[in-house]
Design a protein around this motif. Structure first.
Motif, mmCIF file in Angstrom:
data_model
loop_
_atom_site.group_PDB
_atom_site.id
_atom_site.type_symbol
_atom_site.label_atom_id
_atom_site.label_comp_id
_atom_site.label_asym_id
_atom_site.label_seq_id
_atom_site.Cartn_x
_atom_site.Cartn_y
_atom_site.Cartn_z
ATOM 1 N N MET A 175 0.851 -1.181 0.000
ATOM 2 C CA MET A 175 0.000 0.000 0.000
ATOM 3 C C MET A 175 0.893 1.240 0.000
ATOM 4 N N ILE A 176 0.417 2.281 -0.693
ATOM 5 C CA ILE A 176 1.100 3.574 -0.682
ATOM 6 C C ILE A 176 0.101 4.642 -0.232
ATOM 7 N N THR A 177 0.649 5.745 0.238
ATOM 8 C CA THR A 177 -0.168 6.911 0.569
ATOM 9 C C THR A 177 0.289 8.067 -0.300
ATOM 10 N N VAL A 178 -0.666 8.669 -0.998
ATOM 11 C CA VAL A 178 -0.386 9.849 -1.813
ATOM 12 C C VAL A 178 -0.889 11.052 -1.035
ATOM 13 N N ILE A 179 -0.013 12.036 -0.900
ATOM 14 C CA ILE A 179 -0.340 13.261 -0.169
ATOM 15 C C ILE A 179 -0.489 14.382 -1.188
ATOM 16 N N TRP A 180 -1.658 15.028 -1.164
ATOM 17 C CA TRP A 180 -1.932 16.170 -2.041
ATOM 18 C C TRP A 180 -1.995 17.429 -1.176
ATOM 19 N N ASP A 181 -1.197 18.429 -1.517
ATOM 20 C CA ASP A 181 -1.147 19.695 -0.794
ATOM 21 C C ASP A 181 -1.767 20.768 -1.686
ATOM 22 N N THR A 182 -2.867 21.344 -1.225
ATOM 23 C CA THR A 182 -3.652 22.279 -2.027
ATOM 24 C C THR A 182 -3.748 23.624 -1.326
ATOM 25 N N TRP A 183 -3.511 24.693 -2.069
ATOM 26 C CA TRP A 183 -3.686 26.067 -1.585
ATOM 27 C C TRP A 183 -4.685 26.757 -2.501
ATOM 28 N N ASP B 272 -6.481 23.102 7.156
ATOM 29 C CA ASP B 272 -5.593 23.884 8.014
ATOM 30 C C ASP B 272 -6.431 24.835 8.873
ATOM 31 N N GLN B 273 -6.326 24.730 10.166
ATOM 32 C CA GLN B 273 -7.117 25.561 11.068
ATOM 33 C C GLN B 273 -6.655 27.008 11.093
ATOM 34 N N ASP B 274 -5.437 27.277 10.637
ATOM 35 C CA ASP B 274 -4.935 28.649 10.556
ATOM 36 C C ASP B 274 -5.168 29.278 9.194
ATOM 37 N N ASP B 275 -5.425 28.458 8.186
ATOM 38 C CA ASP B 275 -5.661 28.947 6.827
ATOM 39 C C ASP B 275 -6.610 27.981 6.124
ATOM 40 N N PRO B 276 -7.925 28.266 6.138
ATOM 41 C CA PRO B 276 -8.888 27.322 5.553
ATOM 42 C C PRO B 276 -8.737 27.124 4.048
ATOM 43 N N GLY B 277 -7.903 27.910 3.406
ATOM 44 C CA GLY B 277 -7.621 27.712 1.993
ATOM 45 C C GLY B 277 -6.513 26.705 1.753
ATOM 46 N N HIS B 278 -6.020 26.116 2.830
ATOM 47 C CA HIS B 278 -4.963 25.105 2.729
ATOM 48 C C HIS B 278 -5.564 23.756 3.097
ATOM 49 N N ILE B 279 -5.604 22.853 2.137
ATOM 50 C CA ILE B 279 -6.210 21.536 2.310
ATOM 51 C C ILE B 279 -5.164 20.469 1.985
ATOM 52 N N ILE B 280 -5.093 19.480 2.839
ATOM 53 C CA ILE B 280 -4.207 18.341 2.598
ATOM 54 C C ILE B 280 -5.068 17.085 2.528
ATOM 55 N N ALA B 281 -4.867 16.316 1.480
ATOM 56 C CA ALA B 281 -5.579 15.047 1.331
ATOM 57 C C ALA B 281 -4.562 13.914 1.366
#
Length: 97
Positions: free
Chosen positions: A1-9, A43-52
């Motif tokens: 299994m792998i985990t893919v991390i997506w960092d979105t701004w 992100d609780q400090d920047d709601p425009g920052h989402i990590i999946a």
């Protein structure tokens, strides 16, 4: 299994729509071969920052789905909301830990 991390701004003012589309994208992933599960973090400090974090059977499955889905209507709607291109990391868990 792998985990893919997506960092979105997201651009300011697009947070609600961006989160809605993020949720839809990951809901869509459930129908693809190799998908296992996902989690979305806001992100609780920047709601425009989402990590999946998405778990896939293997990298080939994750890469194949990314290739198939990259030109989808959801991604066409999502891309203009981005403050910068999304980053993607493909990882595996350290089994020694």
């Amino acid at each position: 299994m792998i985990t893919v991390i997506w960092d979105t701004w997201l651009k300011p003012g697009t947070e609600q729509e961006g989160l809605r589309l993020t949720r839809q994208v990951w809901s869509d992933m459930r129908s693809f071969d190799g998908y296992i599960s996902h989690q979305i973090f806001i992100d609780q400090d920047d709601p425009g920052h989402i990590i999946a974090l998405a778990n896939w059977r293997n990298r080939a499955d994750a890469d194949a789905v990314r290739e198939k889905y990259k030109d989808s209507e959801m991604i066409r709607q999502f891309t203009p909301l981005l403050a910068r291109p999304r980053e993607r990391w493909t990882t595996c868990e350290d089994q020694a830990s």
